[in-house]
Motif scaffolding. Structure first.
Motif, PDB file in Angstrom:
ATOM      1  N   GLY A  24      16.200   2.805 -24.221  1.00 44.75           N
ATOM      2  CA  GLY A  24      16.514   1.982 -25.382  1.00 44.75           C
ATOM      3  C   GLY A  24      17.893   2.191 -25.978  1.00 44.75           C
ATOM      4  O   GLY A  24      18.297   1.440 -26.867  1.00 44.75           O
ATOM      5  N   SER A  25      18.640   3.187 -25.518  1.00 44.15           N
ATOM      6  CA  SER A  25      19.991   3.430 -26.031  1.00 44.15           C
ATOM      7  C   SER A  25      21.010   2.897 -25.031  1.00 44.15           C
ATOM      8  O   SER A  25      20.928   3.192 -23.838  1.00 44.15           O
ATOM      9  N   PHE A  47      16.114  13.931 -17.824  1.00 45.49           N
ATOM     10  CA  PHE A  47      15.873  12.722 -17.048  1.00 45.49           C
ATOM     11  C   PHE A  47      14.391  12.490 -16.819  1.00 45.49           C
ATOM     12  O   PHE A  47      13.934  11.367 -16.672  1.00 45.49           O
ATOM     13  N   ARG A  48      13.640  13.572 -16.718  1.00 47.10           N
ATOM     14  CA  ARG A  48      12.203  13.473 -16.472  1.00 47.10           C
ATOM     15  C   ARG A  48      11.544  14.731 -17.000  1.00 47.10           C
ATOM     16  O   ARG A  48      12.213  15.685 -17.384  1.00 47.10           O
ATOM     17  N   SER A  49      10.200  14.735 -17.005  1.00 48.89           N
ATOM     18  CA  SER A  49       9.485  15.946 -17.391  1.00 48.89           C
ATOM     19  C   SER A  49       8.844  16.559 -16.151  1.00 48.89           C
ATOM     20  O   SER A  49       8.471  15.860 -15.211  1.00 48.89           O
ATOM     21  N   SER A  50       8.726  17.861 -16.158  1.00 43.91           N
ATOM     22  CA  SER A  50       8.182  18.600 -15.024  1.00 43.91           C
ATOM     23  C   SER A  50       6.698  18.299 -14.824  1.00 43.91           C
ATOM     24  O   SER A  50       5.964  18.066 -15.786  1.00 43.91           O
ATOM     25  N   VAL A  51       6.278  18.317 -13.579  1.00 43.71           N
ATOM     26  CA  VAL A  51       4.866  18.137 -13.249  1.00 43.71           C
ATOM     27  C   VAL A  51       4.062  19.309 -13.805  1.00 43.71           C
ATOM     28  O   VAL A  51       2.944  19.156 -14.277  1.00 43.71           O
ATOM     29  N   ALA A  71      14.021   8.938 -11.914  1.00 48.30           N
ATOM     30  CA  ALA A  71      13.961   8.093 -13.102  1.00 48.30           C
ATOM     31  C   ALA A  71      13.453   6.719 -12.691  1.00 48.30           C
ATOM     32  O   ALA A  71      13.435   6.373 -11.510  1.00 48.30           O
ATOM     33  N   GLU A  72      13.047   5.952 -13.691  1.00 48.88           N
ATOM     34  CA  GLU A  72      12.683   4.555 -13.449  1.00 48.88           C
ATOM     35  C   GLU A  72      13.947   3.733 -13.658  1.00 48.88           C
ATOM     36  O   GLU A  72      14.533   3.753 -14.736  1.00 48.88           O
ATOM     37  N   ILE A  73      14.380   3.032 -12.616  1.00 49.36           N
ATOM     38  CA  ILE A  73      15.606   2.245 -12.684  1.00 49.36           C
ATOM     39  C   ILE A  73      15.259   0.785 -12.437  1.00 49.36           C
ATOM     40  O   ILE A  73      14.716   0.441 -11.388  1.00 49.36           O
ATOM     41  N   GLY A  89      24.170  -3.968 -17.035  1.00 46.38           N
ATOM     42  CA  GLY A  89      22.864  -4.345 -17.566  1.00 46.38           C
ATOM     43  C   GLY A  89      21.698  -3.538 -17.035  1.00 46.38           C
ATOM     44  O   GLY A  89      20.540  -3.832 -17.345  1.00 46.38           O
ATOM     45  N   MET A  90      21.968  -2.509 -16.263  1.00 47.14           N
ATOM     46  CA  MET A  90      20.900  -1.694 -15.679  1.00 47.14           C
ATOM     47  C   MET A  90      20.068  -1.041 -16.781  1.00 47.14           C
ATOM     48  O   MET A  90      20.597  -0.581 -17.780  1.00 47.14           O
ATOM     49  N   THR A  91      18.746  -1.004 -16.562  1.00 46.99           N
ATOM     50  CA  THR A  91      17.834  -0.370 -17.509  1.00 46.99           C
ATOM     51  C   THR A  91      17.197   0.843 -16.841  1.00 46.99           C
ATOM     52  O   THR A  91      16.572   0.721 -15.789  1.00 46.99           O
ATOM     53  N   ILE A  92      17.365   1.993 -17.477  1.00 49.92           N
ATOM     54  CA  ILE A  92      16.839   3.245 -16.937  1.00 49.92           C
ATOM     55  C   ILE A  92      15.870   3.827 -17.958  1.00 49.92           C
ATOM     56  O   ILE A  92      16.128   3.786 -19.163  1.00 49.92           O
ATOM     57  N   ARG A  93      14.759   4.353 -17.452  1.00 53.32           N
ATOM     58  CA  ARG A  93      13.785   5.006 -18.328  1.00 53.32           C
ATOM     59  C   ARG A  93      13.476   6.396 -17.800  1.00 53.32           C
ATOM     60  O   ARG A  93      13.444   6.621 -16.599  1.00 53.32           O
TER      61      ARG A  93
END
Length: 104
Positions: A24-25, A47-51, A71-73, A89-93
């Motif tokens: 969102g940023s 970027f992510r959380s550990s399993v 990441a989700e790209i 315009g790429m969206t990354i989560r």
């Protein structure tokens, strides 16, 4: 505690920039660099959380070996951010927990 980005990209002359969005940023970053580099230079530290335990993870190798930058790209999960070039315009989560694997 460090307050400045631990990763930087040298600014040599005019460099084309693109705008990407992470959780969102919006960030304006140099074009033709990896998503991982763009997020690091923008100050993103997780970027992510550990399993195991859910701890924060970030890029380690920056060459596609460690998978710590998943990441989700643009709606596609489990992408290695260090292996994908930024695009306008790429969206990354941020990716949470273990990666999902679809079995057909």
């Amino acid at each position: 505690m460090a307050t400045e980005a631990l990763f930087s990209i040298p600014q040599a002359g005019e460099v084309e920039a693109v705008t990407i969005t992470f959780d969102g940023s919006a960030f304006t970053v140099p074009a033709a660099i990896s998503v991982a580099a763009a997020l690091l230079v923008s100050g993103v530290r997780e970027f992510r959380s550990s399993v195991v335990g859910g701890g924060p993870r970030a890029p380690y190798c920056m060459m596609g070996v460690c998978f710590d930058c998943l990441a989700e790209i643009d709606g596609v999960p489990n992408r290695q951010a260090c292996m994908v070039a930024v695009a306008p315009g790429m969206t990354i989560r941020r990716q949470h927990g273990k990666r999902a694997v679809e079995i057909e």
